[in-house]
Write a protein that holds these residues in place. Structure first.
Motif, short mmCIF file in Angstrom:
data_model
loop_
_atom_site.label_atom_id
_atom_site.label_comp_id
_atom_site.label_asym_id
_atom_site.label_seq_id
_atom_site.Cartn_x
_atom_site.Cartn_y
_atom_site.Cartn_z
N PHE A 180 -30.98 11.46 -37.82
CA PHE A 180 -30.38 10.69 -36.73
C PHE A 180 -30.72 11.34 -35.39
O PHE A 180 -30.98 12.54 -35.31
CB PHE A 180 -28.85 10.64 -36.84
N LEU A 181 -30.68 10.52 -34.36
CA LEU A 181 -30.66 10.99 -32.98
C LEU A 181 -29.38 10.46 -32.34
O LEU A 181 -28.95 9.34 -32.63
CB LEU A 181 -31.84 10.45 -32.17
N VAL A 182 -28.77 11.26 -31.50
CA VAL A 182 -27.72 10.75 -30.62
C VAL A 182 -28.24 10.89 -29.20
O VAL A 182 -28.72 11.95 -28.80
CB VAL A 182 -26.40 11.52 -30.80
N LEU A 183 -28.20 9.80 -28.46
CA LEU A 183 -28.77 9.73 -27.12
C LEU A 183 -27.68 9.28 -26.16
O LEU A 183 -27.17 8.16 -26.26
CB LEU A 183 -29.93 8.72 -27.12
N SER A 184 -27.29 10.17 -25.26
CA SER A 184 -26.15 9.91 -24.37
C SER A 184 -26.62 9.89 -22.93
O SER A 184 -27.46 10.69 -22.53
CB SER A 184 -25.09 11.00 -24.57
N CYS A 185 -26.06 8.98 -22.13
CA CYS A 185 -26.48 8.79 -20.74
C CYS A 185 -25.55 9.53 -19.78
O CYS A 185 -24.34 9.29 -19.77
CB CYS A 185 -26.52 7.31 -20.39
N LEU A 186 -26.13 10.41 -18.98
CA LEU A 186 -25.39 11.08 -17.91
C LEU A 186 -25.63 10.39 -16.57
O LEU A 186 -24.75 10.36 -15.72
CB LEU A 186 -25.79 12.55 -17.80
N ARG A 187 -26.86 9.85 -16.40
CA ARG A 187 -27.20 9.16 -15.14
C ARG A 187 -28.29 8.14 -15.46
O ARG A 187 -29.27 8.45 -16.14
CB ARG A 187 -27.69 10.18 -14.11
N ALA A 188 -28.11 6.93 -14.96
CA ALA A 188 -29.13 5.89 -15.15
C ALA A 188 -30.26 6.08 -14.14
O ALA A 188 -30.14 6.84 -13.17
CB ALA A 188 -28.50 4.51 -14.98
N ASP A 189 -31.38 5.40 -14.39
CA ASP A 189 -32.48 5.43 -13.43
C ASP A 189 -32.07 4.70 -12.16
O ASP A 189 -31.09 3.96 -12.13
CB ASP A 189 -33.74 4.81 -14.04
N HIS A 190 -32.83 4.89 -11.09
CA HIS A 190 -32.45 4.37 -9.78
C HIS A 190 -32.21 2.86 -9.79
O HIS A 190 -31.24 2.37 -9.22
CB HIS A 190 -33.52 4.71 -8.74
N GLU A 191 -33.12 2.13 -10.43
CA GLU A 191 -33.01 0.66 -10.42
C GLU A 191 -32.17 0.13 -11.58
O GLU A 191 -31.88 -1.07 -11.63
CB GLU A 191 -34.42 0.03 -10.48
N GLY A 192 -31.82 0.98 -12.52
CA GLY A 192 -31.03 0.55 -13.67
C GLY A 192 -31.80 -0.34 -14.62
O GLY A 192 -31.21 -1.18 -15.31
N ILE A 193 -33.12 -0.14 -14.70
CA ILE A 193 -33.94 -1.04 -15.52
C ILE A 193 -34.50 -0.37 -16.77
O ILE A 193 -35.08 -1.05 -17.62
CB ILE A 193 -35.12 -1.62 -14.71
N ALA A 194 -34.37 0.95 -16.89
CA ALA A 194 -34.96 1.64 -18.04
C ALA A 194 -34.32 1.15 -19.33
O ALA A 194 -33.11 1.21 -19.50
CB ALA A 194 -34.78 3.15 -17.90
N GLY A 195 -35.15 0.67 -20.23
CA GLY A 195 -34.66 0.14 -21.49
C GLY A 195 -35.01 1.04 -22.66
O GLY A 195 -36.11 1.59 -22.72
N THR A 196 -34.06 1.21 -23.56
CA THR A 196 -34.30 1.88 -24.83
C THR A 196 -34.32 0.81 -25.91
O THR A 196 -33.40 -0.03 -25.96
CB THR A 196 -33.21 2.92 -25.13
N TYR A 197 -35.33 0.81 -26.75
CA TYR A 197 -35.52 -0.23 -27.76
C TYR A 197 -35.43 0.38 -29.15
O TYR A 197 -35.82 1.52 -29.37
CB TYR A 197 -36.88 -0.90 -27.58
N TYR A 198 -34.94 -0.43 -30.08
CA TYR A 198 -34.86 0.02 -31.47
C TYR A 198 -35.28 -1.13 -32.37
O TYR A 198 -34.73 -2.24 -32.29
CB TYR A 198 -33.44 0.45 -31.83
N ALA A 199 -36.27 -0.87 -33.22
CA ALA A 199 -36.74 -1.87 -34.18
C ALA A 199 -36.42 -1.38 -35.58
O ALA A 199 -36.93 -0.33 -36.00
CB ALA A 199 -38.24 -2.10 -34.03
N ASP A 200 -35.59 -2.10 -36.29
CA ASP A 200 -35.16 -1.71 -37.63
C ASP A 200 -36.22 -2.13 -38.65
O ASP A 200 -36.77 -3.23 -38.58
CB ASP A 200 -33.82 -2.38 -37.95
#
Length: 346
Positions: A180-200
């Protein structure tokens, strides 16, 4: 603190396959959790003691929420990715570090407590010497020198769908890697557009033509070692695994492994199948734009993940995530353990 999601390929008309889930903490639960986490010392000082304390704290979650997180990690038929929202955050945040390493200015450790607390409900955090120097908490931050690389330092290029794998002298890079990975956000990118994708892999397999899936299930591919290993150990040269399939295991519960730093197909048919695989991953993927107070639980065997491009300014306010690698048990990777730290592996 909102996220955009795309729930992928429907199992039947109007019904989404159960490969994505959302868990939202009520405000009162968030506040109670945050009150306990604000008093924590730096967990890196004594990780095992910190993990024990965090288990006590997270055990106070309402039973239904606690079970959702634990079920995510222990059952084969649960979603491969889960978005946990309304988590407590640090009261004051320092500048985002510019070097991709941990901040020396952080004065509270709520984010680290959230990250390790969720990780402890899934298994055991692990470190790898060639990934963030063996640290258990990875700061995932854009770095100017790595902006166009297929690594967590990148921002200017799409980070292709991949698993987090690791070089291993046994020739398989998908054995001792995280469950597993756990990925936690402390600060978003400036424009708030960075997307994380997951394909099962369940959605991917269902969307592939049978002949393409058969090719992907054949040992016709060699995975390149992670970019950090190639950069820091191999002097920039490819370090390839033995031939492996990209999709394997039970047809209803498949496993998938793709290296971000490159896959070398052994035949022209394998190359075409690999290209199709990346396209299909994009078509069926769930998409999340992480905000502070949100974390993604990612099954690193059930699916693969990716990241969109975004603009990094290197001004102290760039996107800042924290990540852990988690194994259900450290026992099966004991042959890789280092002498200095039983959680850190070669």
């Amino acid at each position: 603190m909102t996220a955009t999601t795309d729930h992928g390929v429907p199992a039947t008309a109007g019904v989404a396959m159960p490969t994505f889930s959302e868990i939202a903490l009520p405000d009162a639960v968030r506040d109670a959790l945050g009150e306990q986490l604000r008093g924590l010392p730096d967990p890196n000082i004594d990780i095992d003691r910190s993990s024990a304390r965090l288990l006590q704290i997270f055990a106070t979650l309402p039973t239904d929420l606690l079970q959702q997180v634990m079920d995510f990690g222990r059952h084969i038929d649960t979603p491969g990715v889960s978005l946990v929202s309304n988590l407590p955050v640090d009261p004051v945040m320092p500048d985002t570090p510019s070097d991709g390493g941990p901040s020396t200015e952080k004065r509270s450790f709520v984010a680290e407590g959230v990250l390790l607390g969720l990780s402890g409900l899934l298994g055991e955090p692990m470190g790898v010497l060639t990934e963030k120097a063996g640290q258990l908490i990875h700061d995932v931050i854009p770095v100017a020198g790595g902006s166009r690389t297929q690594t967590n330092q990148g921002s200017e290029v799409f980070l292709n769908f991949h698993s987090d794998i690791m070089y291993d002298v046994i020739g398989r890079y998908d054995v001792a890697n995280p469950d597993f990975l756990v990925l936690s956000c402390l600060r978003a990118d400036h424009e708030g557009i960075a997307g994380t994708y997951y394909a099962d892999a369940r959605d991917v397999s269902a969307a592939l033509a049978p002949e393409v899936l058969e090719t992907l299930r054949s040992p016709l591919f060699r995975l390149n070692a992670p970019g950090s290993y190639v950069r820091d150990v191999a002097g920039g040269l490819d370090v390839l695994s033995e031939p492996v399939p990209l999709i394997s295991g039970h047809t209803d519960y498949p496993e998938i492994a793709i290296s971000a730093n490159g896959v070398h197909p052994l035949t022209s048919g394998a190359r075409a199948a690999m290209d199709t695989l990346q396209t299909v991953c994009g078509e069926v993927a769930h998409s999340v734009r992480l905000r502070p107070g949100q974390a993604l639980l990612i099954n690193n065997r059930k699916g693969v993940h990716a990241r969109s491009t975004f603009t990094a300014r290197y001004d102290g306010a760039d996107r800042w995530l924290q990540r852990t690698y988690v194994r259900r048990s450290l026992w099966n990777v004991r042959y890789r353990v280092t002498e200095d730290n039983r959680r850190v592996h070669y």
